[in-house]
Design a protein around this motif. Structure first.
Motif, PDB file in Angstrom:
ATOM      1  N   ARG A  94      -5.818  -1.969  -8.920  1.00 23.06           N
ATOM      2  CA  ARG A  94      -4.681  -2.163  -8.032  1.00 23.06           C
ATOM      3  C   ARG A  94      -3.509  -1.353  -8.564  1.00 23.06           C
ATOM      4  O   ARG A  94      -3.214  -1.367  -9.740  1.00 23.06           O
ATOM      5  CB  ARG A  94      -4.289  -3.638  -7.955  1.00 23.06           C
ATOM      6  CG  ARG A  94      -5.412  -4.505  -7.429  1.00 23.06           C
ATOM      7  CD  ARG A  94      -4.950  -5.929  -7.288  1.00 23.06           C
ATOM      8  NE  ARG A  94      -6.034  -6.771  -6.801  1.00 23.06           N
ATOM      9  CZ  ARG A  94      -5.889  -8.063  -6.560  1.00 23.06           C
ATOM     10  NH1 ARG A  94      -4.725  -8.636  -6.709  1.00 23.06           N
ATOM     11  NH2 ARG A  94      -6.905  -8.773  -6.133  1.00 23.06           N
ATOM     12  N   GLN A 113      -2.790   5.240   0.744  1.00 18.57           N
ATOM     13  CA  GLN A 113      -3.641   4.072   0.920  1.00 18.57           C
ATOM     14  C   GLN A 113      -3.528   3.517   2.338  1.00 18.57           C
ATOM     15  O   GLN A 113      -4.516   3.087   2.921  1.00 18.57           O
ATOM     16  CB  GLN A 113      -3.262   2.999  -0.095  1.00 18.57           C
ATOM     17  CG  GLN A 113      -3.657   3.319  -1.520  1.00 18.57           C
ATOM     18  CD  GLN A 113      -3.178   2.254  -2.490  1.00 18.57           C
ATOM     19  OE1 GLN A 113      -2.103   1.663  -2.317  1.00 18.57           O
ATOM     20  NE2 GLN A 113      -3.963   1.995  -3.521  1.00 18.57           N
ATOM     21  N   VAL A 116     -12.615  -2.098  -2.725  1.00 19.88           N
ATOM     22  CA  VAL A 116     -11.276  -1.860  -3.250  1.00 19.88           C
ATOM     23  C   VAL A 116     -10.462  -3.130  -3.029  1.00 19.88           C
ATOM     24  O   VAL A 116      -9.991  -3.411  -1.926  1.00 19.88           O
ATOM     25  CB  VAL A 116     -10.608  -0.659  -2.546  1.00 19.88           C
ATOM     26  CG1 VAL A 116      -9.281  -0.335  -3.219  1.00 19.88           C
ATOM     27  CG2 VAL A 116     -11.530   0.554  -2.578  1.00 19.88           C
ATOM     28  N   VAL A 175      -6.612   2.965   4.857  1.00 22.08           N
ATOM     29  CA  VAL A 175      -6.953   1.628   5.335  1.00 22.08           C
ATOM     30  C   VAL A 175      -6.854   1.541   6.850  1.00 22.08           C
ATOM     31  O   VAL A 175      -7.768   1.054   7.527  1.00 22.08           O
ATOM     32  CB  VAL A 175      -6.047   0.566   4.673  1.00 22.08           C
ATOM     33  CG1 VAL A 175      -6.220  -0.789   5.359  1.00 22.08           C
ATOM     34  CG2 VAL A 175      -6.383   0.445   3.196  1.00 22.08           C
ATOM     35  N   TYR A 176      -5.736   2.008   7.417  1.00 21.40           N
ATOM     36  CA  TYR A 176      -5.484   1.798   8.844  1.00 21.40           C
ATOM     37  C   TYR A 176      -5.943   2.945   9.734  1.00 21.40           C
ATOM     38  O   TYR A 176      -5.874   2.827  10.960  1.00 21.40           O
ATOM     39  CB  TYR A 176      -3.998   1.534   9.077  1.00 21.40           C
ATOM     40  CG  TYR A 176      -3.582   0.176   8.590  1.00 21.40           C
ATOM     41  CD1 TYR A 176      -3.941  -0.974   9.281  1.00 21.40           C
ATOM     42  CD2 TYR A 176      -2.847   0.031   7.409  1.00 21.40           C
ATOM     43  CE1 TYR A 176      -3.573  -2.232   8.827  1.00 21.40           C
ATOM     44  CE2 TYR A 176      -2.467  -1.224   6.948  1.00 21.40           C
ATOM     45  CZ  TYR A 176      -2.839  -2.351   7.664  1.00 21.40           C
ATOM     46  OH  TYR A 176      -2.482  -3.598   7.209  1.00 21.40           O
ATOM     47  N   ALA A 194     -15.614   0.804   0.830  1.00 17.05           N
ATOM     48  CA  ALA A 194     -14.174   0.593   0.996  1.00 17.05           C
ATOM     49  C   ALA A 194     -13.803  -0.867   0.765  1.00 17.05           C
ATOM     50  O   ALA A 194     -12.724  -1.158   0.232  1.00 17.05           O
ATOM     51  CB  ALA A 194     -13.739   1.041   2.389  1.00 17.05           C
ATOM     52  N   SER A 195     -14.675  -1.784   1.156  1.00 11.11           N
ATOM     53  CA  SER A 195     -14.377  -3.210   0.974  1.00 11.11           C
ATOM     54  C   SER A 195     -14.374  -3.611  -0.493  1.00 11.11           C
ATOM     55  O   SER A 195     -13.898  -4.698  -0.837  1.00 11.11           O
ATOM     56  CB  SER A 195     -15.395  -4.063   1.735  1.00 11.11           C
ATOM     57  OG  SER A 195     -16.690  -3.952   1.150  1.00 11.11           O
ATOM     58  N   ARG A 208      -7.141  -8.002   6.678  1.00 11.63           N
ATOM     59  CA  ARG A 208      -6.643  -7.059   7.680  1.00 11.63           C
ATOM     60  C   ARG A 208      -7.651  -6.807   8.796  1.00 11.63           C
ATOM     61  O   ARG A 208      -7.445  -5.936   9.639  1.00 11.63           O
ATOM     62  CB  ARG A 208      -6.299  -5.734   7.006  1.00 11.63           C
ATOM     63  CG  ARG A 208      -5.168  -5.835   5.989  1.00 11.63           C
ATOM     64  CD  ARG A 208      -4.823  -4.461   5.426  1.00 11.63           C
ATOM     65  NE  ARG A 208      -3.560  -4.497   4.713  1.00 11.63           N
ATOM     66  CZ  ARG A 208      -3.440  -4.636   3.397  1.00 11.63           C
ATOM     67  NH1 ARG A 208      -4.527  -4.754   2.651  1.00 11.63           N
ATOM     68  NH2 ARG A 208      -2.249  -4.659   2.824  1.00 11.63           N
ATOM     69  N   LEU A 256       0.830  -1.194   0.000  1.00 15.14           N
ATOM     70  CA  LEU A 256       0.000   0.000   0.000  1.00 15.14           C
ATOM     71  C   LEU A 256       0.872   1.253   0.000  1.00 15.14           C
ATOM     72  O   LEU A 256       1.913   1.298   0.669  1.00 15.14           O
ATOM     73  CB  LEU A 256      -0.906   0.018   1.237  1.00 15.14           C
ATOM     74  CG  LEU A 256      -1.942  -1.101   1.362  1.00 15.14           C
ATOM     75  CD1 LEU A 256      -2.658  -0.980   2.701  1.00 15.14           C
ATOM     76  CD2 LEU A 256      -2.933  -1.065   0.215  1.00 15.14           C
ATOM     77  N   TRP A 303      -7.026  -3.316  -1.232  1.00 13.95           N
ATOM     78  CA  TRP A 303      -6.938  -3.044   0.206  1.00 13.95           C
ATOM     79  C   TRP A 303      -7.078  -4.315   1.035  1.00 13.95           C
ATOM     80  O   TRP A 303      -6.603  -4.371   2.142  1.00 13.95           O
ATOM     81  CB  TRP A 303      -8.008  -2.034   0.620  1.00 13.95           C
ATOM     82  CG  TRP A 303      -7.743  -0.661   0.099  1.00 13.95           C
ATOM     83  CD1 TRP A 303      -6.714  -0.265  -0.693  1.00 13.95           C
ATOM     84  CD2 TRP A 303      -8.533   0.511   0.348  1.00 13.95           C
ATOM     85  NE1 TRP A 303      -6.804   1.079  -0.974  1.00 13.95           N
ATOM     86  CE2 TRP A 303      -7.912   1.585  -0.348  1.00 13.95           C
ATOM     87  CE3 TRP A 303      -9.698   0.762   1.069  1.00 13.95           C
ATOM     88  CZ2 TRP A 303      -8.426   2.875  -0.317  1.00 13.95           C
ATOM     89  CZ3 TRP A 303     -10.206   2.059   1.090  1.00 13.95           C
ATOM     90  CH2 TRP A 303      -9.571   3.092   0.411  1.00 13.95           C
ATOM     91  N   ARG A 304      -7.779  -5.336   0.524  1.00 15.12           N
ATOM     92  CA  ARG A 304      -7.927  -6.636   1.188  1.00 15.12           C
ATOM     93  C   ARG A 304      -8.331  -6.478   2.657  1.00 15.12           C
ATOM     94  O   ARG A 304      -7.643  -6.938   3.572  1.00 15.12           O
ATOM     95  CB  ARG A 304      -6.638  -7.454   1.060  1.00 15.12           C
ATOM     96  CG  ARG A 304      -6.197  -7.687  -0.367  1.00 15.12           C
ATOM     97  CD  ARG A 304      -5.106  -8.739  -0.466  1.00 15.12           C
ATOM     98  NE  ARG A 304      -3.906  -8.379   0.264  1.00 15.12           N
ATOM     99  CZ  ARG A 304      -2.939  -7.595  -0.219  1.00 15.12           C
ATOM    100  NH1 ARG A 304      -3.058  -7.096  -1.430  1.00 15.12           N
ATOM    101  NH2 ARG A 304      -1.872  -7.322   0.502  1.00 15.12           N
ATOM    102  N   LEU A 305      -9.469  -5.831   2.864  1.00 11.23           N
ATOM    103  CA  LEU A 305      -9.906  -5.535   4.227  1.00 11.23           C
ATOM    104  C   LEU A 305     -10.209  -6.798   5.026  1.00 11.23           C
ATOM    105  O   LEU A 305     -10.025  -6.819   6.246  1.00 11.23           O
ATOM    106  CB  LEU A 305     -11.146  -4.632   4.193  1.00 11.23           C
ATOM    107  CG  LEU A 305     -10.969  -3.245   3.560  1.00 11.23           C
ATOM    108  CD1 LEU A 305     -12.218  -2.410   3.772  1.00 11.23           C
ATOM    109  CD2 LEU A 305      -9.746  -2.532   4.116  1.00 11.23           C
TER     110      LEU A 305
END
Length: 311
Positions: free
Chosen positions: A310, A74, A182, A78-79, A179-180, A190, A70, A185-187
Motif C-alpha cells: 500500500r 492507481q 492489490v 482501478v476505474y 488486480a484483486s 468498489r 489512490l 485497491w479494495r476492488l
C-alpha cells in the motif's frame, strides 16, 4: 488467490459458504445465457453488468480506512483498467456462447484459474514451478480435446471465433484476479462502481456495432437481471468475502469445480448433448487446475516474493 488481512475474526463456515455460492452462480452462466438468445451479446453484457451494479450497491458497504487515497495512476488503473477487463470478460463470454457450442466455450472460459496461477506464480516466485506448468498443460490438453476434432474434421470453422473469444474472456478474468490481489485497491468495496463503468463501456460498443434494437421481452429482461444479479453481482461479492477468510488458500480451489458444474447444468437442461469428450475434458481441466495450484516444493533458496504494498 490469497487472503487479505482483516481485523475481524471470520467464520470458516461463512467463508466456505460464500465460496460455494460464488462457484454455483458462476457455473450457471452458460445455462442462463441460453435463455437470452433474443438479445445481441454485447447488449446482453451491458444490461447484465448494469443489473449487477444496481444489485450490489446496497450490499457493498465500504469500510473506513486510514489508507492514503489512490494516486492518479492507481485511479486510472482501478476505474478504467479494471472495468475494461470486466467488460472484455463478460462481453467475450456472451459472444463466445453465440459462436461456439456452450459446453465447449464454457470449458475454455473456465481455464482462467490456470492462467491466473501461471501469472501469479511467475510474479511471486520469479519462475514457473514444474508442477504448475504440468498442471496447466493437463488443463489445456482437456480443452484441446474438444477443439482438435473440429480442426481435423473440417478445418477452421465459425466456432473457432467463439473459442478465441472464450480464451480472451479467460485471460481477462485471470488479469482481474491479479488486480484483486492489490489490497490497497479494495476492488470488492468498489465493485458496484466498477460494474457500472464496465456496463457503460460495453453499452457504447453495443450501440456502435449492434445498432439499436426493439425492447426485449419481459422474459429476456428477467433472465438478464438474474444473470447480472447472480454471477456478476452477488457471486463476485461472495468470492471477495471468501478470499478474505483465513482459509482462502483452500477455498480458492473450489473455483476449479466450475467447469464440471457448468457442463453438468447444461447437460441436465438439455442445452448440450452428452458426449464422452465433454466430461473427460472437464475432468482434465479440473485435474490440471488442482495440480497447478499445489504449493511448489522448495529446494534451496527462492527469490523473495514480490508483494503488493500500500502506498
Amino acid at each position: 488467490m490469497q487472503p487479505r488481512p482483516s481485523r475481524l475474526a471470520h467464520s470458516p463456515r461463512l467463508g466456505g459458504g460464500a465460496a460455494v455460492l460464488a462457484v454455483v452462480l458462476w457455473a450457471l452462466v452458460p445455462l442462463l445465457a441460453a435463455d437470452t438468445q433474443a438479445l445481441p451479446p454485447l447488449r446482453l453484457a451491458a444490461l447484465a453488468l448494469l443489473a449487477g451494479a444496481l444489485g450490489t450497491l446496497p450490499m457493498a458497504h465500504p469500510r473506513r480506512h486510514r489508507d492514503a487515497p489512490l494516486s492518479r495512476v492507481q485511479g486510472v488503473l482501478v476505474y478504467l483498467g479494471v472495468p475494461l477487463l470486466v467488460a472484455g470478460a463478460v462481453g467475450a463470454c456472451f459472444a463466445a456462447f453465440r459462436l461456439a457450442p456452450a459446453g465447449e466455450a464454457a470449458l475454455l472460459l473456465y481455464t482462467w484459474p490456470v492462467l491466473f496461477l501461471l501469472a501469479s506464480r511467475r510474479l511471486t516466485l520469479g519462475r514457473l514451478p514444474a508442477g504448475t506448468v504440468a498442471g496447466a498443460g493437463l488443463a489445456f490438453g482437456g480443452a484441446a480435446l474438444l477443439v482438435l476434432p473440429d480442426a481435423l474434421a473440417g478445418g477452421v470453422s465459425g466456432a473457432w471465433g467463439g473459442y478465441a473469444l472464450a480464451l480472451l474472456g479467460a485471460l481477462c478474468w485471470a488479469l482481474y484476479s491479479l488486480a484483486s490481489q492489490v489490497a490497497a485497491w479494495r476492488l470488492g468495496e468498489r465493485l458496484p462502481h466498477l460494474l457500472l463503468v464496465a456496463s457503460v463501456m460495453v453499452g457504447g460498443l453495443s450501440l456502435a456495432l449492434e445498432g439499436t434494437h426493439a425492447l426485449p421481452s419481459g422474459d429476456a429482461l428477467l433472465a438478464t437481471a438474474i444473470l447480472g444479479l447472480g454471477p456478476y453481482g452477488l457471486a463476485m461479492l461472495a468470492w471477495d468475502r471468501a478470499m478474505r477468510d483465513p482459509l482462502a488458500h483452500r477455498l480458492g480451489n473450489l473455483a476449479h469445480a466450475v467447469p464440471v458444474l457448468a457442463t453438468l447444468f447444461l447437460v441436465m437442461a438439455g442445452v448440450t448433448t452428452p458426449d464422452w469428450r465433454l466430461p473427460l475434458a472437464a475432468l482434465l481441466v479440473v485435474a490440471g487446475s488442482l495440480t497447478a495450484s499445489r504449493e511448489p516444493a522448495r529446494h534451496g533458496p527462492l527469490r523473495a516474493p514480490r508483494r503488493f504494498r500500500r502506498r
